[in-house]
Design a protein around this motif. Structure first.
Motif, PDB file in Angstrom:
ATOM      1  N   GLY A   7       0.759  -1.234   0.000  1.00  0.00           N
ATOM      2  CA  GLY A   7       0.000   0.000   0.000  1.00  0.00           C
ATOM      3  C   GLY A   7       0.787   1.279   0.000  1.00  0.00           C
ATOM      4  N   THR A   8       2.114   1.227   0.057  1.00  0.00           N
ATOM      5  CA  THR A   8       2.867   2.476   0.077  1.00  0.00           C
ATOM      6  C   THR A   8       2.663   3.255  -1.218  1.00  0.00           C
ATOM      7  OG1 THR A   8       4.826   1.258  -0.663  1.00  0.00           O
ATOM      8  CG2 THR A   8       4.639   1.715   1.690  1.00  0.00           C
ATOM      9  N   TYR A   9       2.678   4.569  -1.086  1.00  0.00           N
ATOM     10  CA  TYR A   9       2.444   5.450  -2.227  1.00  0.00           C
ATOM     11  C   TYR A   9       3.193   6.748  -1.979  1.00  0.00           C
ATOM     12  CZ  TYR A   9      -0.017   8.661  -5.346  1.00  0.00           C
ATOM     13  OH  TYR A   9      -0.322   9.592  -6.296  1.00  0.00           O
ATOM     14  N   PHE A  10       3.911   7.228  -2.962  1.00  0.00           N
ATOM     15  CA  PHE A  10       4.781   8.380  -2.791  1.00  0.00           C
ATOM     16  C   PHE A  10       4.428   9.473  -3.803  1.00  0.00           C
ATOM     17  CE2 PHE A  10       6.999   4.583  -1.361  1.00  0.00           C
ATOM     18  CZ  PHE A  10       7.289   4.935  -0.047  1.00  0.00           C
ATOM     19  N   GLY A  11       3.221  10.001  -3.684  1.00  0.00           N
ATOM     20  CA  GLY A  11       2.800  11.130  -4.486  1.00  0.00           C
ATOM     21  C   GLY A  11       2.815  10.892  -5.982  1.00  0.00           C
ATOM     22  N   GLY A  12       2.852   9.648  -6.404  1.00  0.00           N
ATOM     23  CA  GLY A  12       2.923   9.322  -7.816  1.00  0.00           C
ATOM     24  C   GLY A  12       4.331   9.090  -8.322  1.00  0.00           C
ATOM     25  N   TYR A  13       5.344   9.342  -7.485  1.00  0.00           N
ATOM     26  CA  TYR A  13       6.732   9.144  -7.906  1.00  0.00           C
ATOM     27  C   TYR A  13       7.056   7.654  -7.880  1.00  0.00           C
ATOM     28  CZ  TYR A  13      11.803   9.597  -8.035  1.00  0.00           C
ATOM     29  OH  TYR A  13      13.124   9.498  -8.376  1.00  0.00           O
ATOM     30  N   THR A  14       7.711   7.154  -8.927  1.00  0.00           N
ATOM     31  CA  THR A  14       7.977   5.727  -9.044  1.00  0.00           C
ATOM     32  C   THR A  14       9.456   5.380  -9.021  1.00  0.00           C
ATOM     33  OG1 THR A  14       7.905   5.888 -11.465  1.00  0.00           O
ATOM     34  CG2 THR A  14       5.851   5.325 -10.331  1.00  0.00           C
ATOM     35  N   ILE A  53       9.476   0.174  11.095  1.00  0.00           N
ATOM     36  CA  ILE A  53      10.342  -0.396  10.061  1.00  0.00           C
ATOM     37  C   ILE A  53      11.747  -0.698  10.581  1.00  0.00           C
ATOM     38  CG2 ILE A  53       9.104   0.509   8.068  1.00  0.00           C
ATOM     39  CD1 ILE A  53      10.901   2.904   8.014  1.00  0.00           C
ATOM     40  N   GLY A  54      11.947  -0.665  11.906  1.00  0.00           N
ATOM     41  CA  GLY A  54      13.215  -1.074  12.493  1.00  0.00           C
ATOM     42  C   GLY A  54      14.368  -0.135  12.242  1.00  0.00           C
ATOM     43  N   LEU A  55      14.073   1.165  12.028  1.00  0.00           N
ATOM     44  CA  LEU A  55      15.122   2.137  11.720  1.00  0.00           C
ATOM     45  C   LEU A  55      15.068   3.299  12.706  1.00  0.00           C
ATOM     46  CD1 LEU A  55      14.590   2.300   7.847  1.00  0.00           C
ATOM     47  CD2 LEU A  55      16.297   0.936   9.087  1.00  0.00           C
ATOM     48  N   ASP A  56      16.222   3.926  12.949  1.00  0.00           N
ATOM     49  CA  ASP A  56      16.240   5.137  13.755  1.00  0.00           C
ATOM     50  C   ASP A  56      15.319   6.181  13.136  1.00  0.00           C
ATOM     51  OD1 ASP A  56      17.880   4.516  15.892  1.00  0.00           O
ATOM     52  OD2 ASP A  56      19.715   5.256  14.953  1.00  0.00           O
ATOM     53  N   ASP A  57      14.714   7.007  13.995  1.00  0.00           N
ATOM     54  CA  ASP A  57      13.900   8.099  13.488  1.00  0.00           C
ATOM     55  C   ASP A  57      14.760   9.071  12.703  1.00  0.00           C
ATOM     56  OD1 ASP A  57      11.109   7.755  14.041  1.00  0.00           O
ATOM     57  OD2 ASP A  57      11.605   7.843  16.173  1.00  0.00           O
ATOM     58  N   ALA A  58      14.101   9.853  11.832  1.00  0.00           N
ATOM     59  CA  ALA A  58      14.847  10.551  10.792  1.00  0.00           C
ATOM     60  C   ALA A  58      14.154  11.842  10.387  1.00  0.00           C
ATOM     61  CB  ALA A  58      15.004   9.633   9.575  1.00  0.00           C
ATOM     62  N   LEU A  59      14.834  12.596   9.521  1.00  0.00           N
ATOM     63  CA  LEU A  59      14.275  13.762   8.850  1.00  0.00           C
ATOM     64  C   LEU A  59      14.386  13.527   7.349  1.00  0.00           C
ATOM     65  CD1 LEU A  59      13.146  16.679   9.009  1.00  0.00           C
ATOM     66  CD2 LEU A  59      15.517  17.475   8.848  1.00  0.00           C
ATOM     67  N   HIS A  60      13.269  13.694   6.645  1.00  0.00           N
ATOM     68  CA  HIS A  60      13.205  13.451   5.215  1.00  0.00           C
ATOM     69  C   HIS A  60      12.783  14.712   4.478  1.00  0.00           C
ATOM     70  CE1 HIS A  60      12.470   9.527   7.146  1.00  0.00           C
ATOM     71  NE2 HIS A  60      13.021   8.979   6.085  1.00  0.00           N
ATOM     72  N   CYS A  61      13.247  14.837   3.240  1.00  0.00           N
ATOM     73  CA  CYS A  61      12.841  15.927   2.350  1.00  0.00           C
ATOM     74  C   CYS A  61      12.015  15.342   1.212  1.00  0.00           C
ATOM     75  CB  CYS A  61      14.068  16.655   1.803  1.00  0.00           C
ATOM     76  SG  CYS A  61      13.694  17.982   0.626  1.00  0.00           S
ATOM     77  N   VAL A  62      10.873  15.972   0.922  1.00  0.00           N
ATOM     78  CA  VAL A  62       9.967  15.473  -0.113  1.00  0.00           C
ATOM     79  C   VAL A  62       9.543  16.637  -1.008  1.00  0.00           C
ATOM     80  CG1 VAL A  62       7.898  14.113  -0.588  1.00  0.00           C
ATOM     81  CG2 VAL A  62       9.061  13.876   1.624  1.00  0.00           C
ATOM     82  N   GLU A  63       9.740  16.487  -2.317  1.00  0.00           N
ATOM     83  CA  GLU A  63       9.230  17.483  -3.246  1.00  0.00           C
ATOM     84  C   GLU A  63       7.715  17.376  -3.336  1.00  0.00           C
ATOM     85  OE1 GLU A  63      13.280  16.423  -5.255  1.00  0.00           O
ATOM     86  OE2 GLU A  63      11.887  15.483  -3.835  1.00  0.00           O
ATOM     87  N   THR A  64       7.051  18.510  -3.438  1.00  0.00           N
ATOM     88  CA  THR A  64       5.590  18.528  -3.510  1.00  0.00           C
ATOM     89  C   THR A  64       5.062  18.894  -4.885  1.00  0.00           C
ATOM     90  OG1 THR A  64       5.531  20.836  -2.768  1.00  0.00           O
ATOM     91  CG2 THR A  64       5.398  19.118  -1.067  1.00  0.00           C
ATOM     92  N   ALA A  65       5.952  19.188  -5.827  1.00  0.00           N
ATOM     93  CA  ALA A  65       5.517  19.570  -7.169  1.00  0.00           C
ATOM     94  C   ALA A  65       6.586  19.175  -8.178  1.00  0.00           C
ATOM     95  CB  ALA A  65       5.249  21.078  -7.234  1.00  0.00           C
ATOM     96  N   GLY A  66       6.211  19.136  -9.432  1.00  0.00           N
ATOM     97  CA  GLY A  66       7.177  18.887 -10.494  1.00  0.00           C
ATOM     98  C   GLY A  66       7.454  17.420 -10.735  1.00  0.00           C
ATOM     99  N   THR A  67       8.522  17.151 -11.481  1.00  0.00           N
ATOM    100  CA  THR A  67       8.883  15.798 -11.896  1.00  0.00           C
ATOM    101  C   THR A  67       9.085  14.866 -10.716  1.00  0.00           C
ATOM    102  OG1 THR A  67       9.968  16.700 -13.854  1.00  0.00           O
ATOM    103  CG2 THR A  67      10.547  14.446 -13.220  1.00  0.00           C
ATOM    104  N   TYR A  68       9.647  15.398  -9.633  1.00  0.00           N
ATOM    105  CA  TYR A  68       9.994  14.554  -8.496  1.00  0.00           C
ATOM    106  C   TYR A  68       8.978  14.636  -7.364  1.00  0.00           C
ATOM    107  CZ  TYR A  68      14.461  14.344 -10.919  1.00  0.00           C
ATOM    108  OH  TYR A  68      15.444  14.157 -11.859  1.00  0.00           O
ATOM    109  N   ARG A  69       7.775  15.085  -7.641  1.00  0.00           N
ATOM    110  CA  ARG A  69       6.743  15.156  -6.610  1.00  0.00           C
ATOM    111  C   ARG A  69       6.585  13.798  -5.927  1.00  0.00           C
ATOM    112  NH1 ARG A  69       1.669  17.229  -4.769  1.00  0.00           N
ATOM    113  NH2 ARG A  69       0.070  15.600  -4.672  1.00  0.00           N
ATOM    114  N   GLY A  70       6.699  13.777  -4.601  1.00  0.00           N
ATOM    115  CA  GLY A  70       6.538  12.555  -3.832  1.00  0.00           C
ATOM    116  C   GLY A  70       7.819  11.807  -3.555  1.00  0.00           C
TER     117      GLY A  70
END
Length: 658
Positions: free
Chosen positions: A536-543, A574-591
């Motif tokens: 079920g994971t989904y990343f804004g349409g980015y594949t 998911i068995g990983l240390d907590d983190a900070l992530h960057c996500v594009e919200t528009a354009g080619t890399y949205r998601g």
């Protein structure tokens, strides 16, 4: 006696996902997930979807094409965010036992301020045996959460740091045998907020605290506050110590917050219920998690108001659960609790100015399973003239206005995307209750009950809410909900599509006509989080390749409109240390999700502040080494043996270009 003597058995032990700490569950929210869900409203707000795991490889069409399995292999474009001022190659996932801060190549980190650092001369630093009540009241507090770094107008070398302090862990703060009353008084002082002047040598350099700064201030569990708004003075807020119901001592369990356009700080009182001993026999108490198992910290031994079973103190818990406002420019000012924004477990308070009307809108989530998303619209208009008189006018804008709660409606999965429309249901308007059978002050003091009556949509722990500075869209983090779809609990729906949701999701909301005062909106699920291969994971349409992400908590934007997400619970999910992530919200890399940093073992990433034009990223590292003890620390962050105190210390860190 130590706190561990009072919690020999941790209720969540054996019930957490993965490696989630049952200590964190116990100290932060009093084991809320172990107890019955406070919201027993099970009415379906729109059509229910079958409680089944979504298949990542289902043949979907339209905008909800699911991401292909993505390895962590970096691609040439990995360092290129859309219009980014902070180019970086994402770091790999960090196992949850790594006791280190990890940042991308070309960057370095350093502490700005740590628990126990003195804010004033003559105050002792943290000693090998911790601190004292008197010293803690003038030192940086414990477990920093919401954070802002605000350079002074016209300066690149002076500014203010403001941080919340959510809760305490006495087992790693104090040596065994410490007197319980001594710990209680110190813990009261360790809660609240810190306002700290900061300075640096020049743009892009590291910030440092200024001891004896003119604006330095500690706000604690005993600092006087005034109540504002329609419920101020209500009989529901009166106590033996405050028969007028207008003056409260302290702010507790402050989580996320917000910064207003007029330069004040908003802070949400979240899991405040755990500090009070209550009968727990009424619907009003039960809905807020109040009961006879409260106050294991025994604060009632040093302050009788924490025993709400005592005559004259029954209403004391009603005086917590508000959005508070602090003026960091004036250390002599009295902070305010705003009743017009309702009493819930506030995670955050994100402020927007409606361009069409000039009114102030505040979005806030109620951080518990099956609770709701709210917004407040001020009655009066924002004054942007920048004068001293305008600032005083703006500081009163949250005293009066209308309160709404969100109802989400899905349009069906036939289009292959989790999306739909929504309405903002009024709870108060024009100074009147809009909820049948409830008075105005009842709606504001028992806001959860009012929202349930109006058939709001129960969400999967709605936490931080932030508004994009570029698009004006509103983003809400739903951290997780392990109870979704279980027998007797609300089932899945299009806005909360996964049963037993351990990974969480991010909702993107577009107000009708781009107006924040609108009564209608459209929405879609921007991220459905998890490991790249989980169902079920989904990343804004980015594949393309993405970093694994789970349990989104605090949100922030950089100047280019990229969304930054800090997590709380990746070890369990998911068995990983907590983190900070960057996500594009528009354009080619949205998601596209790219991990920027990870925090040490046992810690949570809080309060991200992105000064991308300055080349800096800030986070509050909360509860490092939560599972450890005084004798056997789980973490040594951030001193790693170089200081006199050998255990972990919650701290604010700054990441800069190396």
């Amino acid at each position: 006696m130590t706190v561990s003597d009072n919690r020999a058995a941790l209720p969540m032990a054996g019930h957490t996902h993965g490696n989630r700490s049952p200590v964190t569950c116990h100290l932060r929210c009093a084991d809320a997930c172990f107890k019955p869900v406070p919201n027993q409203s099970t009415d379906e707000t729109f059509h229910s979807i079958a409680s089944r795991a979504l298949s990542r490889r289902s043949a979907m069409t339209g905008a909800f094409v699911l991401s292909v399995a993505a390895a962590t292999t970096l691609t040439p474009e990995s360092a290129e965010a859309a219009g980014s001022n902070l180019p970086f190659n994402p770091i790999g996932a960090t196992p949850d036992d790594v006791d280190a801060v990890r940042v991308p190549g070309g960057y370095r980190w350093q502490p700005v301020i740590k628990w126990g650092d003195p804010l004033f001369s003559g105050v002792p630093a943290l000693s090998a045996r911790g601190t004292t009540p008197a010293a803690q009241a003038r030192q940086f507090g414990y477990n920093c959460d919401y954070l802002d770094i605000m350079p002074d107008k016209g300066s690149t070398t002076r500014g203010i740091l403001v941080a919340n302090h959510e809760y305490t862990n006495e087992d790693i703060m104090f040596p065994p045998g410490t007197d319980a009353r001594f710990m209680a008084r110190t813990a009261l002082a360790a809660h609240g907020m810190s306002v700290v002047e900061i300075s640096r040598s020049g743009a892009g350099a590291a910030w440092k605290p200024v001891r004896d700064g003119r604006r330095n201030r500690r706000i604690t569990g005993t600092t006087p506050f005034t109540m504002s708004g329609p419920a101020a003075g209500s009989p529901l807020l009166r106590t033996a110590a405050d028969p007028k119901g207008r003056r409260v001592h302290g702010t507790l369990n402050n989580c996320a917050g917000g910064t207003t356009p007029w330069g004040t700080i908003l802070s949400g009182e979240e899991n405040w219920n755990q500090y009070f001993l209550c009968a727990g026999t009424s619907e009003k108490e039960e809905r807020y998690g109040l009961g006879p198992d409260g106050d294991e910290r025994m604060w009632r031994s040093v302050d009788p108001r924490f025993d709400a079973t005592r005559p004259g103190y029954r209403n004391e818990p009603n005086r917590f659960g508000w959005i508070v406002e602090v003026d960091p420019e004036d250390p002599a000012s009295t902070p305010v609790k705003h009743t017009a924004l309702g009493r819930i477990k506030h995670e955050a308070a994100s402020v927007a100015i409606d361009k069409a009307t000039g009114k102030v809108v505040v979005y806030t989530g109620d951080d518990e399973r099956f609770e709701y998303l709210y917004k407040f619209i001020s009655r009066r208009h924002y004054d942007d003239s920048g004068t001293a008189a305008a600032r005083e006018h703006n500081k009163k804008l949250l005293n009066d206005g209308d309160l709404f709660v969100a109802r989400f409606t899905g349009d069906g999965r036939q289009d292959g995307v989790c999306d739909g429309t929504g309405v903002w249901i009024p709870l108060t308007m024009g100074g009147k209750s809009m909820v049948p059978g409830m008075s105005l002050d009842e709606v504001l003091v028992y806001t959860r009950l009012a929202a349930s009556k109006m058939k709001a949509t129960p969400m999967d722990r709605p936490e931080d809410v932030q508004v994009s500075p570029m698009s004006g869209r509103v983003y809400m983090a739903c951290t997780n909900n392990s109870k979704r779809g279980l027998p007797g609990e609300p089932g899945t729906d299009e806005a909360n599509p996964r049963p037993e949701n351990k990974d969480g999701h991010v909702v993107e909301i577009t107000e009708m006509d781009g107006e924040h005062t609108s009564r209608r909106f459209t929405w879609l699920l921007f991220l459905i989080c998890g490991d790249k291969d989980s169902a079920g994971t989904y990343f804004g349409g980015y594949t393309g390749p993405v970093s694994p992400i789970a349990c989104p908590d605090n949100l922030a934007f950089d100047s280019r409109g990229n969304l930054w997400i800090s997590t709380d619970g990746q070890p369990s999910a998911i068995g990983l240390d907590d983190a900070l992530h960057c996500v594009e919200t528009a354009g080619t890399y949205r998601g596209r999700v790219r991990q920027f940093l990870s925090v040490p073992a046992g810690a949570e990433t809080c309060g991200p502040v992105i000064h991308d034009k300055d080349g800096s990223v800030f986070v509050a590292v909360q509860h490092p080494g939560e599972d450890g003890s005084w004798e056997a620390p789980q973490s040594h962050f951030p001193d790693y043996g170089k200081g006199v105190f050998k255990g972990p210390r919650p701290a604010v860190i700054q990441v800069t270009r190396a």
